[in-house]
Design an enzyme around this catalytic site. Structure first.
Site, short mmCIF file in Angstrom:
data_model
loop_
_atom_site.label_atom_id
_atom_site.label_comp_id
_atom_site.label_asym_id
_atom_site.label_seq_id
_atom_site.Cartn_x
_atom_site.Cartn_y
_atom_site.Cartn_z
CD GLU A 110 -65.47 -49.89 -85.80
OE1 GLU A 110 -66.43 -50.66 -85.93
OE2 GLU A 110 -64.36 -50.07 -86.36
CG HIS A 158 -69.40 -59.34 -80.09
ND1 HIS A 158 -68.31 -60.03 -80.53
CD2 HIS A 158 -69.88 -58.67 -81.18
CE1 HIS A 158 -68.14 -59.83 -81.83
NE2 HIS A 158 -69.08 -59.00 -82.25
#
Length: 405
Positions: free
Chosen positions: A141, A210
Site C-alpha cells: 500500500e 477489517h
C-alpha cells in the site's frame, strides 16, 4: 441495556442538568433571526425548495405527524426515469464515465484489474482500458499510494483503491506527508488530484482489523478532503466530483452498502463535494449522520414520527470540510442536535462536528449536543457483541426523547 445506552450517549448527553435546561428553555430568543431558502436534495436526484423557517421552536410536539414527509416515498421505482443500479455498480459507472471523458484518469490497487476489485467496483475496466490505465499492484500500500501521488504530480488523475480501508494505514505516511501537503510545500507548483477510495466500516463479523473507520485518522491531515457515500445516487455523483477535483479526496464506502439498489438518472450529474444532503425536513431536532448510520437514523425516524416527534435528518456527506451552511440553518430552526455516527467516540467525526456547532451556533442551542458513536473498543468478531458496539435505532429513539423533554 441502560448502562450500554448511557455509554453510547457519552458525556455530551448530560441532559439531567436542570439549570442548563431550564435557563435555555425559559429564556426568550434574544438574537436576530434570519430567513432564507434551502434546497432539499432527495436520493432520487429531484430537487425541492422551500422556506427555512426561523421562528422559535414549537412548544408542543406534533401529535398528528406522519411518516410521509420524505421518508415514506413508496412510489414504484419502475415508474421513475433512469436506471437501477447497485451502489458498487453506480461507483463503477461514475468511474467509467470519467475514464471515457478524461484519458488521464487511471486506477491502481490490489486486484483492481482482471479480478475486478474486491467488491467488483472495477470489474471489466481492465479489459476496456488496458493494463496501464487499470493497474494491478503488489500487496504494498505504501508503494502504490506513493506512486499514485507522483503520477498526480506529473499530470495524471489516479484513483487508488484500498482493498480494505484498514490496509491504507500502511500508506499513512504517503497520505499525510505527501498527498495532503505537497501542494503547499511545493509553493503551489504541484497539484495532487488523487482519489483514495475503498470499503470500510463495521461489516458482518469481519473482525477488528477489517472493521476500521479511518475517517477519524485522516480528518486532521491538512489539505485532504473527505466524503462518505450512502446511496447509489450520491456514490456516483461524489465519485465523479472527486475525480474532477484538483485536491486529494478520500471517498469512504461502507462495506454493507454495496448491494443497496436505487434508480439514478440517465443523464450525467456531478455532486458538490462540500454539500450536505437534506434527507427529511423537520422541526423538533436536527439529526446529523452519514454512511451506514443514515439507515439506522431513518429507521428510528419512523418510530419517532409515530410517537409525535418531527426530526430533521441530514446526511452530512462531506466529512471535511463540514457544510456549516446547511447544518447551521437546521440548528437555527430546531435548536437541538443529535449526531449519529459509526466512527469511534474519541477523536471521531462526531467530536469535531460537536466542536464546530458549539463554536458557530452555540446561542441557538436549547440543549447540549448529543453524540451517539461506536464504543471505543476493537470491533468484536462475535455477531452479538459486534452489534452492541455500534449505535442501534432504539438508542437513537431514546436519545431524541431525552433531547425533546
Amino acid at each position: 441495556m441502560a448502562s450500554a445506552f448511557m455509554q453510547g450517549v457519552g458525556a455530551t448527553t448530560a441532559l439531567s442538568s436542570a439549570n442548563y435546561k431550564n435557563s435555555c428553555f425559559a429564556s426568550p430568543r434574544s438574537l436576530p433571526e434570519r430567513r432564507g431558502s434551502f434546497f432539499v436534495i432527495r436520493s432520487d436526484g429531484s430537487l425541492a425548495s422551500g422556506l427555512n423557517p426561523t421562528n422559535s421552536r414549537r412548544g408542543a410536539l406534533s401529535t398528528n405527524a406522519v411518516a410521509t414527509k420524505q421518508d415514506n416515498v413508496t412510489a414504484s421505482t419502475a415508474s421513475k426515469p433512469g436506471h437501477e443500479l447497485l451502489l458498487f455498480e453506480a461507483l463503477r459507472e461514475g468511474l467509467e464515465e470519467e475514464m471515457d471523458r478524461d484519458p488521464r484518469v487511471c486506477v491502481m490497487g490490489e486486484d483492481v484489474g482482471h479480478y475486478g476489485g474486491s467488491y467488483k467496483v472495477t470489474k471489466g475496466l481492465a479489459t476496456k482500458y488496458g493494463d496501464l490505465r487499470v493497474l494491478d499492484t503488489p500487496i504494498a500500500e505504501n508503494s502504490f499510494t506513493g506512486m499514485a501521488i507522483g503520477a498526480g504530480m506529473t499530470g495524471l488523475r489516479p484513483i487508488v483503491e484500498g482493498m480494505n480501508m484498514g490496509f491504507l494505514l500502511l500508506a499513512f505516511n504517503q497520505i499525510s506527508n505527501n498527498c495532503g501537503m505537497l501542494h503547499y510545500t511545493s509553493g503551489g507548483q504541484f497539484k495532487i488530484p488523487v482519489v483514495i477510495r475503498g470499503p470500510g466500516g463495521v461489516g458482518r463479523q469481519l473482525g477488528a482489523e477489517h472493521s476500521q473507520r479511518l475517517e477519524s485518522y485522516f480528518q486532521s491531515i491538512p489539505g485532504i478532503q473527505m466524503v462518505a457515500c450512502s446511496t447509489p445516487y450520491n456514490a456516483k455523483g461524489l465519485m465523479k466530483a472527486a475525480i474532477r477535483s484538483d485536491n486529494p479526496v478520500i471517498l469512504f464506502e461502507h462495506v454493507l452498502l454495496y448491494n443497496l439498489k436505487e434508480r439514478i438518472p440517465d443523464e450525467e450529474y456531478v455532486l458538490n463535494l462540500e454539500e450536505a444532503e437534506m434527507i427529511r425536513p423537520g422541526e423538533h431536532v436536527t439529526i446529523l449522520t452519514y454512511s451506514r448510520m443514515r439507515y439506522h437514523v431513518m429507521q428510528a425516524a419512523k418510530t419517532l414520527v409515530n410517537k409525535g416527534y418531527d426530526p430533521e435528518v441530514i446526511d452530512i456527506r462531506s466529512l471535511k470540510p463540514f457544510d456549516l451552511y446547511t447544518i447551521g440553518n437546521s440548528v437555527k430552526k430546531t435548536h437541538r442536535v443529535l449526531i449519529v455516527e459509526e466512527c469511534m467516540r474519541t477523536g471521531g467525526i462526531g467530536a469535531s462536528l460537536t466542536a464546530s456547532i458549539n463554536e458557530n451556533f452555540h446561542d441557538y442551542l436549547d440543549a447540549p449536543i448529543v453524540c451517539l458513536s461506536s464504543q471505543d473498543v476493537p470491533t468484536p468478531y462475535a455477531g452479538v457483541l459486534e452489534e452492541w458496539t455500534v449505535v442501534q435505532p432504539a438508542q437513537i429513539v431514546a436519545a431524541v426523547e431525552q433531547l425533546c423533554q
